[in-house]
Design a protein around this motif. Structure first.
Motif, PDB file in Angstrom:
ATOM      1  N   HIS A  51      -1.230   0.542  -4.928  1.00 14.09           N
ATOM      2  CA  HIS A  51      -1.354  -0.470  -3.863  1.00 14.09           C
ATOM      3  C   HIS A  51      -0.539  -0.067  -2.635  1.00 14.09           C
ATOM      4  CE1 HIS A  51      -1.713  -4.395  -1.960  1.00 14.09           C
ATOM      5  NE2 HIS A  51      -0.384  -4.439  -1.854  1.00 14.09           N
ATOM      6  N   LEU A  52       0.671   0.435  -2.864  1.00 20.08           N
ATOM      7  CA  LEU A  52       1.525   0.872  -1.757  1.00 20.08           C
ATOM      8  C   LEU A  52       0.896   2.042  -1.009  1.00 20.08           C
ATOM      9  CD1 LEU A  52       4.282   0.584  -0.317  1.00 20.08           C
ATOM     10  CD2 LEU A  52       5.204   2.218  -1.972  1.00 20.08           C
ATOM     11  N   PHE A  53       0.299   2.974  -1.751  1.00 19.31           N
ATOM     12  CA  PHE A  53      -0.349   4.132  -1.135  1.00 19.31           C
ATOM     13  C   PHE A  53      -1.537   3.702  -0.267  1.00 19.31           C
ATOM     14  CE2 PHE A  53      -3.556   7.581  -1.457  1.00 19.31           C
ATOM     15  CZ  PHE A  53      -2.868   8.572  -0.780  1.00 19.31           C
ATOM     16  N   ILE A  54      -2.356   2.796  -0.795  1.00 18.09           N
ATOM     17  CA  ILE A  54      -3.529   2.304  -0.033  1.00 18.09           C
ATOM     18  C   ILE A  54      -3.064   1.534   1.201  1.00 18.09           C
ATOM     19  CG2 ILE A  54      -5.533   0.772  -0.097  1.00 18.09           C
ATOM     20  CD1 ILE A  54      -5.913   3.391  -1.610  1.00 18.09           C
ATOM     21  N   THR A  55      -2.009   0.727   1.040  1.00 17.10           N
ATOM     22  CA  THR A  55      -1.472  -0.031   2.180  1.00 17.10           C
ATOM     23  C   THR A  55      -0.985   0.903   3.279  1.00 17.10           C
ATOM     24  OG1 THR A  55      -0.781  -1.797   0.677  1.00 17.10           O
ATOM     25  CG2 THR A  55       0.214  -1.779   2.875  1.00 17.10           C
ATOM     26  N   LEU A  56      -0.329   1.988   2.866  1.00 17.26           N
ATOM     27  CA  LEU A  56       0.160   2.974   3.836  1.00 17.26           C
ATOM     28  C   LEU A  56      -1.000   3.649   4.567  1.00 17.26           C
ATOM     29  CD1 LEU A  56       2.543   4.571   5.031  1.00 17.26           C
ATOM     30  CD2 LEU A  56       2.333   6.167   3.125  1.00 17.26           C
ATOM     31  N   LEU A  57      -2.051   3.989   3.825  1.00 20.79           N
ATOM     32  CA  LEU A  57      -3.225   4.607   4.455  1.00 20.79           C
ATOM     33  C   LEU A  57      -3.890   3.651   5.444  1.00 20.79           C
ATOM     34  CD1 LEU A  57      -4.919   6.520   1.471  1.00 20.79           C
ATOM     35  CD2 LEU A  57      -3.605   7.481   3.367  1.00 20.79           C
ATOM     36  N   LEU A  58      -3.995   2.389   5.067  1.00 21.83           N
ATOM     37  CA  LEU A  58      -4.588   1.393   5.972  1.00 21.83           C
ATOM     38  C   LEU A  58      -3.732   1.216   7.222  1.00 21.83           C
ATOM     39  CD1 LEU A  58      -5.715  -1.312   3.366  1.00 21.83           C
ATOM     40  CD2 LEU A  58      -7.200   0.208   4.692  1.00 21.83           C
ATOM     41  N   PHE A  59      -2.405   1.233   7.037  1.00 15.88           N
ATOM     42  CA  PHE A  59      -1.483   1.119   8.176  1.00 15.88           C
ATOM     43  C   PHE A  59      -1.658   2.301   9.136  1.00 15.88           C
ATOM     44  CE2 PHE A  59       2.658   2.242  10.008  1.00 15.88           C
ATOM     45  CZ  PHE A  59       2.941   1.094  10.714  1.00 15.88           C
ATOM     46  N   LEU A  60      -1.756   3.516   8.569  1.00 14.39           N
ATOM     47  CA  LEU A  60      -1.959   4.697   9.405  1.00 14.39           C
ATOM     48  C   LEU A  60      -3.324   4.675  10.092  1.00 14.39           C
ATOM     49  CD1 LEU A  60      -0.460   7.464   7.067  1.00 14.39           C
ATOM     50  CD2 LEU A  60       0.578   6.488   9.119  1.00 14.39           C
ATOM     51  N   LYS A  61      -4.338   4.156   9.386  1.00 18.29           N
ATOM     52  CA  LYS A  61      -5.685   4.087   9.973  1.00 18.29           C
ATOM     53  C   LYS A  61      -5.713   3.133  11.161  1.00 18.29           C
ATOM     54  CE  LYS A  61     -10.484   2.968   8.864  1.00 18.29           C
ATOM     55  NZ  LYS A  61     -11.417   2.470   7.811  1.00 18.29           N
TER      56      LYS A  61
ATOM     57  N   LEU B  30       6.427   0.625  14.939  1.00 18.58           N
ATOM     58  CA  LEU B  30       5.326  -0.134  14.334  1.00 18.58           C
ATOM     59  C   LEU B  30       5.750  -0.751  13.004  1.00 18.58           C
ATOM     60  CD1 LEU B  30       2.377   2.322  15.089  1.00 18.58           C
ATOM     61  CD2 LEU B  30       2.779   0.094  16.160  1.00 18.58           C
ATOM     62  N   MET B  31       6.547  -0.015  12.238  1.00 19.65           N
ATOM     63  CA  MET B  31       7.004  -0.528  10.950  1.00 19.65           C
ATOM     64  C   MET B  31       7.946  -1.717  11.144  1.00 19.65           C
ATOM     65  SD  MET B  31       7.605   3.043   8.863  1.00 19.65           S
ATOM     66  CE  MET B  31       8.268   2.250   7.405  1.00 19.65           C
ATOM     67  N   VAL B  32       8.844  -1.620  12.130  1.00 21.29           N
ATOM     68  CA  VAL B  32       9.742  -2.742  12.428  1.00 21.29           C
ATOM     69  C   VAL B  32       8.944  -3.956  12.899  1.00 21.29           C
ATOM     70  CG1 VAL B  32      11.569  -3.532  13.987  1.00 21.29           C
ATOM     71  CG2 VAL B  32      11.739  -1.279  12.925  1.00 21.29           C
ATOM     72  N   LYS B  33       7.931  -3.716  13.724  1.00 28.24           N
ATOM     73  CA  LYS B  33       7.081  -4.809  14.206  1.00 28.24           C
ATOM     74  C   LYS B  33       6.320  -5.455  13.051  1.00 28.24           C
ATOM     75  CE  LYS B  33       3.354  -5.797  17.489  1.00 28.24           C
ATOM     76  NZ  LYS B  33       2.399  -5.206  18.447  1.00 28.24           N
ATOM     77  N   HIS B  34       5.800  -4.617  12.159  1.00 28.82           N
ATOM     78  CA  HIS B  34       5.064  -5.134  10.997  1.00 28.82           C
ATOM     79  C   HIS B  34       5.998  -5.938  10.090  1.00 28.82           C
ATOM     80  CE1 HIS B  34       1.967  -5.213   7.898  1.00 28.82           C
ATOM     81  NE2 HIS B  34       2.889  -4.847   7.016  1.00 28.82           N
ATOM     82  N   LEU B  35       7.217  -5.466   9.892  1.00 29.00           N
ATOM     83  CA  LEU B  35       8.195  -6.187   9.070  1.00 29.00           C
ATOM     84  C   LEU B  35       8.570  -7.522   9.706  1.00 29.00           C
ATOM     85  CD1 LEU B  35      10.182  -6.225   6.672  1.00 29.00           C
ATOM     86  CD2 LEU B  35      11.815  -5.009   8.120  1.00 29.00           C
ATOM     87  N   ASN B  36       8.699  -7.533  11.018  1.00 26.20           N
ATOM     88  CA  ASN B  36       9.038  -8.775  11.723  1.00 26.20           C
ATOM     89  C   ASN B  36       7.928  -9.807  11.571  1.00 26.20           C
ATOM     90  OD1 ASN B  36      10.795 -10.283  13.621  1.00 26.20           O
ATOM     91  ND2 ASN B  36       9.065 -10.035  15.038  1.00 26.20           N
ATOM     92  N   ASN B  37       6.667  -9.362  11.704  1.00 28.49           N
ATOM     93  CA  ASN B  37       5.526 -10.283  11.520  1.00 28.49           C
ATOM     94  C   ASN B  37       5.496 -10.826  10.097  1.00 28.49           C
ATOM     95  OD1 ASN B  37       4.696  -9.862  14.160  1.00 28.49           O
ATOM     96  ND2 ASN B  37       3.299  -8.188  13.606  1.00 28.49           N
ATOM     97  N   TYR B  38       5.797  -9.972   9.126  1.00 29.40           N
ATOM     98  CA  TYR B  38       5.782 -10.421   7.724  1.00 29.40           C
ATOM     99  C   TYR B  38       6.870 -11.471   7.488  1.00 29.40           C
ATOM    100  CZ  TYR B  38       6.507 -10.237   2.686  1.00 29.40           C
ATOM    101  OH  TYR B  38       6.664 -10.561   1.362  1.00 29.40           O
TER     102      TYR B  38
ATOM    103  N   ALA C 240      -3.717   4.879  14.039  1.00 34.68           N
ATOM    104  CA  ALA C 240      -3.943   6.322  14.226  1.00 34.68           C
ATOM    105  C   ALA C 240      -3.972   6.697  15.701  1.00 34.68           C
ATOM    106  CB  ALA C 240      -5.245   6.738  13.543  1.00 34.68           C
ATOM    107  N   VAL C 241      -4.644   5.873  16.524  1.00 33.86           N
ATOM    108  CA  VAL C 241      -4.763   6.181  17.959  1.00 33.86           C
ATOM    109  C   VAL C 241      -3.384   6.177  18.616  1.00 33.86           C
ATOM    110  CG1 VAL C 241      -5.732   5.422  20.158  1.00 33.86           C
ATOM    111  CG2 VAL C 241      -7.101   5.245  18.067  1.00 33.86           C
ATOM    112  N   LYS C 242      -2.562   5.184  18.268  1.00 30.52           N
ATOM    113  CA  LYS C 242      -1.220   5.099  18.856  1.00 30.52           C
ATOM    114  C   LYS C 242      -0.374   6.318  18.465  1.00 30.52           C
ATOM    115  CE  LYS C 242      -1.299   0.040  18.686  1.00 30.52           C
ATOM    116  NZ  LYS C 242      -0.702  -1.167  18.066  1.00 30.52           N
ATOM    117  N   LEU C 243      -0.490   6.734  17.203  1.00 26.46           N
ATOM    118  CA  LEU C 243       0.290   7.880  16.732  1.00 26.46           C
ATOM    119  C   LEU C 243      -0.170   9.177  17.388  1.00 26.46           C
ATOM    120  CD1 LEU C 243       0.499   7.001  12.921  1.00 26.46           C
ATOM    121  CD2 LEU C 243       2.313   6.780  14.632  1.00 26.46           C
ATOM    122  N   ILE C 244      -1.470   9.316  17.575  1.00 26.14           N
ATOM    123  CA  ILE C 244      -1.998  10.515  18.237  1.00 26.14           C
ATOM    124  C   ILE C 244      -1.527  10.579  19.692  1.00 26.14           C
ATOM    125  CG2 ILE C 244      -4.119  11.640  19.050  1.00 26.14           C
ATOM    126  CD1 ILE C 244      -5.476  10.592  16.484  1.00 26.14           C
ATOM    127  N   ILE C 245      -1.582   9.426  20.369  1.00 27.46           N
ATOM    128  CA  ILE C 245      -1.103   9.369  21.760  1.00 27.46           C
ATOM    129  C   ILE C 245       0.382   9.726  21.826  1.00 27.46           C
ATOM    130  CG2 ILE C 245      -0.662   7.821  23.714  1.00 27.46           C
ATOM    131  CD1 ILE C 245      -3.227   6.320  22.925  1.00 27.46           C
TER     132      ILE C 245
END
Length: 346
Positions: free
Chosen positions: A41-51, A330-338, A54-59
């Protein structure tokens, strides 16, 4: 009735025990299954987060790469050269101390002291960027050092295991060491080896130890050669005696049992001869390795090689740094929303 009920009670108790054991294994397998499910579940969540990002990370990678390219173009081209050395008489620490001193002068940009130390111009001194030294790690060095300890002092070896010896084996205890220098000019390295070597070789303490060590080697070598010459003479005498007695035995019918003892003595002399020859060989090897305080295996290259690689490329470093910074944001922002959602659900 009591005798008939006793086996039944035992069967019931055994059945209950097996049920308990079965439940225990079921719980264990369910626990392991839940762990793998959570990892998946953690692996799939990480892949979804990267997906999703993805555009922001590429930029971020592109922006970081562009900034890195700017610094890469302004960066000076640097060159490197290496010198392999084999220190003797525990001079390794002194060598490390000297190299660290040279590197401190570079950090302080003390071109005057560097120019005086290496007898070079201030321009060449300013081109020096880094001095470092590190051992060429070889497990055989550890094993050979431990074997030498065992042979020299068996009492210590009994109370000192190989693993303990290995854990206390430091970088100074390895045999061969590499001196690495980085500079902005590719033709300055050949001027550095002599001062580095001289700083250790001309040390009075190490020279005294070297002189005593070589004097002892020469004395031992001389005594062993004399002993070897005497053994060869005795062997020749025994051979003559055996030949003469063999002639007497051929001319008569007497059996000389003493000849057997002489043959045994001749074999003992032969074994002693081999042991002395082995010791002489060890002395020759010691002389070849320890005639100098510092043996130079290879000097600095006259022309240094250009240093390349991802760890020296600003484009790659800034691109990776940009991705990491955006990823953390992005991770800090996601944690704050959670945490906000969790707070609202209370």
């Amino acid at each position: 009735m009591d005798k008939e009920s006793t086996p039944k009670d035992e069967e019931i108790e055994l059945g209950s025990l097996f049920i308990i054991i079965g439940k225990g294994f079921s719980n264990l397998f369910r626990f392991i299954q839940n762990i793998f499910r959570q990892i998946y579940h953690l692996f799939i969540t990480l892949l979804l987060f990267l997906k999703r990002n993805a555009v922001k990370l590429i930029i971020a990678a592109i922006v970081g790469g562009v900034i890195g390219a700017f610094f890469e173009l302004k960066k000076d081209v640097v060159y490197g050269a290496d010198m392999l050395v084999y220190p003797n008489f525990k001079s390794t620490r002194q060598l490390y101390s000297d190299i660290n001193y040279y590197n401190d002068l570079v950090k302080q940009k003390d071109t005057v002291a560097l120019a005086e130390t290496f007898h070079i111009s201030k321009e060449d001194a300013a081109a020096l960027k880094k001095f470092e030294i590190y051992p060429i790690k070889n497990n055989n060095d550890i094993l050979n050092s431990y074997n030498e300890l065992v042979l020299s002092d068996t009492l210590v070896a009994k109370n000192y295991s190989f693993n303990e010896f290995k854990n206390e084996f430091t970088q100074y205890d390895y045999k061969v060491h590499n001196i690495h220098v980085i500079a902005k000019k590719n033709n300055v390295f050949s001027k550095l080896d002599k001062p580095i070597i001289s700083s250790v070789v001309e040390n009075k303490y190490f020279n005294t130890i070297k002189s005593l060590f070589n004097a002892n080697l020469n004395l031992t070598d001389s005594l062993l050669r004399k002993n070897l010459h005497q053994i060869d003479s005795l062997r020749k005498v025994y051979m003559k005696v055996l030949l003469e007695e063999a002639k007497k035995n051929n001319s008569g019918t007497n059996i000389d049992l003493g000849s057997t003892k002489k043959t045994v003595k001749e074999l003992e002399l032969f074994k002693t001869n081999r042991e002395i020859s082995r010791e002489l060989k060890d002395i020759s090897e010691s002389k070849s390795k320890k005639t100098e305080v510092l043996n130079v295996i290879s000097k600095f290259q006259p022309i240094g090689y250009k240093i390349k690689g991802f760890n020296h490329n600003y484009i790659f470093l800034f691109a990776i740094s940009g991705v990491i910074i955006v990823l953390l944001f992005l991770m800090v922002k996601h944690l704050n929303n959670y945490l906000n959602n969790y707070k609202n659900s209370l």
